[in-house]
Design an enzyme around this catalytic site. Structure first.
Site, PDB file in Angstrom:
ATOM      1  N   GLU A   2      -5.130  27.990 -18.675  1.00 14.84           N
ATOM      2  CA  GLU A   2      -5.333  28.785 -17.449  1.00 14.84           C
ATOM      3  C   GLU A   2      -3.991  28.893 -16.965  1.00 14.84           C
ATOM      4  OE1 GLU A   2      -6.525  28.276 -12.589  1.00 14.84           O
ATOM      5  OE2 GLU A   2      -5.568  26.587 -14.105  1.00 14.84           O
ATOM      6  N   ASP A  20      -6.451  23.179 -17.166  1.00 18.21           N
ATOM      7  CA  ASP A  20      -5.974  23.530 -15.816  1.00 18.21           C
ATOM      8  C   ASP A  20      -4.427  23.628 -15.525  1.00 18.21           C
ATOM      9  OD1 ASP A  20      -7.153  23.984 -12.993  1.00 18.21           O
ATOM     10  OD2 ASP A  20      -5.907  22.161 -12.582  1.00 18.21           O
TER      11      ASP A  20
END
Length: 544
Positions: free
Chosen positions: A276, A217
């Site tokens: 990401e 993330d």
């Protein structure tokens, strides 16, 4: 010490050398909205376990599960209080251990989220930091700074939270801490050696349990411009992924990923790390994919491409060229838990459904790896009319109720039955943490299974063919001539994909045996076939 593990056998049936992840199809499970195993209205690990056979039958290679760690859920679990524990609302360590082993037994691999940019404000480290005095060593793990103004009453700079409002919150002793997301998500200081060591240990904990890799993330985060200089721009979120920002995509982050890759490479089974990373261009993204760093990165430029043949050709060419320089595979994604579902993004209604059918055939025919977001195989649209009182995304509050946030793409998916929430929970359960639209009955798995014209069966057949055809998955692509408004390309000597992005049918050659199409094709009067608007078709070439 690495534990002995039983890893799944390669799931593809064609001759496909190289690591499994180079051309895998990976299904994203947003854990709170996939399946509820205990009837409390919130999706959980038990629910995922009960639906693993569905994912196997769908034809994917792996599942990526969003955070299930101990969390106060200020941001759907992306505010982690304990990285080595499972939140009680979602299950136990025993549940995730059983899930991984059951998935492996079905030939599915399991990727889990890791959240390294920030912790929860309930994390033991941050609680210790708040209890400490300004300047104490306990605060060095985070980004505490003095404020500006005569009494330090102003934030240290003009940086904005991705969720809206300032990126700084003041604590009672007058200091400020940085949070690029919600105030409940304080940013870590990745210059601190204890932070680096802690995350290597966290990765090892989950690798030892048997997970096949990590989705990282905010992989472009972690390091900030040291002087904390002002940006001088309002609505800074609009710059994300389009130009350089002083708190994202700094070169120092690559040191971290070299350390992580070295750890991953000590484990068997081709463990993988996926970034990401919202960065300005494909070339910048490729830096995360150098041979000693991460394995894959999400291709958000592809996700955000306008519906036109020139735009899609450009993003495919740019993406393939960028990853070729570092020897990495391209990735392709149409939706995820942070963006509007692509059925709605492509126009909604019948138009959005048609374009979504074409888009998945294009996506699954491209070289590299594809990511599917739960429910896209059912053609689910964005839910745009959720009542204000049920919204839970922190963007709603942080924006002063001007940005409704991401809840519309996180509504639980429908499985079966005639009443909402359509089998989301065990029999008899009528709870769901977000309301499921009553008109989704016709979109449920039960309603679409076995119906040849359904979105679900299109996905199942496309995934079956992708496994079976030697030209798909890894390899190269060659563009071939196509009418205006169309794209056509070959994969190997035997496969052709044609996509009509236009608003009228076009005549194309019949390249051979028609394998799959998003809508019926009919013979053209002058020869060939008519390809409808917003439609893709797969062909298997036959000898003339």
């Amino acid at each position: 010490m690495n534990l002995p593990l039983t890893l799944p056998e390669p799931s593809r049936t064609r001759d496909n050398p190289g690591p499994w992840w180079r051309d895998a199809v990976i299904y994203q499970v947003y854990v709170r909205s996939f399946a509820d195993g205990n009837g409390d209205g919130v999706g959980d690990l038990l629910g995922i376990r009960t639906r693993l056979p569905y994912l196997r039958d769908l034809g994917v290679d792996a599942l990526w599960i969003t955070p299930f760690y101990a969390s106060p859920m200020a941001d759907g679990g992306y505010d982690v209080a304990d990285y080595r524990a499972v939140d009680p609302t979602l299950g136990t360590l025993g549940d995730i251990d059983a899930l991984v082993r059951e998935a492996h037994a079905l030939g599915l691999r399991v990727i889990v989220d890791i959240v390294p940019n920030h912790t929860s404000d309930r994390h033991a480290w941050f609680r210790e930091a708040l209890a400490a005095a300004p300047g104490d060593a306990a605060r060095e793990r985070y980004m505490f700074r003095d404020g500006r103004g005569a009494d330090g009453e102003l934030p240290p700079n003009d940086w904005e939270s991705v969720f809206g409002g300032p990126a700084w919150t003041r604590v009672p002793d007058g200091s400020w801490y940085l949070h690029l997301f919600a105030p409940e998500q304080p940013d870590l200081n990745w210059h601190h050696p204890e932070v680096r060591a802690e995350f290597l240990d966290i990765l090892a904990f989950w690798l030892n349990l048997g997970v096949d890799g990590f989705r990282i993330d905010v992989a472009h985060g972690m390091f900030k411009e040291p002087t904390l200089a002002d940006i001088g721009h309002d609505r800074q979120i609009s710059l994300l992924g389009t130009q350089a920002l002083p708190y994202f995509d700094r070169d120092e982050v690559h040191e971290i990923y070299r350390d992580w890759r070295a750890l991953l490479d000590t484990y068997p089974g081709d463990r993988v790390a996926v970034a990401e990373a919202w960065v300005p261009d494909a070339a910048r993204l490729a830096l995360y994919l150098r041979p000693d760093e991460l394995h894959q990165a999400f291709n958000f430029h592809y996700l955000g491409t306008d519906w036109s043949a020139p735009a899609f050709r450009a993003v495919v060419d740019d993406s393939l060229a960028a990853v070729a320089d570092v020897g990495a595979p391209a990735t392709w994604v149409l939706s995820n838990h942070d963006v509007q579902r692509h059925v709605t993004r492509y126009g909604g209604g019948p138009l959005g459904q048609a374009r979504a059918r074409a888009a998945v055939l294009l996506t699954l025919a491209l070289p590299g790896s594809a990511y599917l977001y739960q429910g896209e195989e059912l053609g689910l649209p964005e839910v745009t009319d959720l009542p204000d009182e049920v919204l839970q995304d922190p963007q709603w509050e942080r924006s002063g109720h001007t940005d409704r946030g991401r809840d519309g793409c996180r509504v639980p998916i429908p499985w079966d039955g005639t009443e909402a929430p359509f089998g989301f929970g065990p029999p008899g359960s009528r709870q769901s943490w977000l309301p499921v639209p009553a008109d989704w009955q016709g979109l449920s798995v039960q309603a679409q299974r076995g119906r040849p014209d359904s979105m679900l069966e299109l996905y199942r057949e496309a995934l079956r063919l992708r496994r079976a055809l030697p030209g798909l998955g890894g390899g190269t692509l060659r563009w071939i001539d196509a009418p205006d408004g169309c794209l056509a390309f070959e994969r190997g000597a035997e496969f052709v994909c044609v996509v009509n992005f236009g608003d009228a049918p076009v005549t194309i050659p019949a390249y051979g045996r028609q394998l799959l199409a998003g809508a019926p094709l009919v013979a053209a009067e002058a020869g060939g076939v008519l390809l409808p608007a917003d439609t893709a078709v797969w062909w298997e070439r036959t000898a003339e």
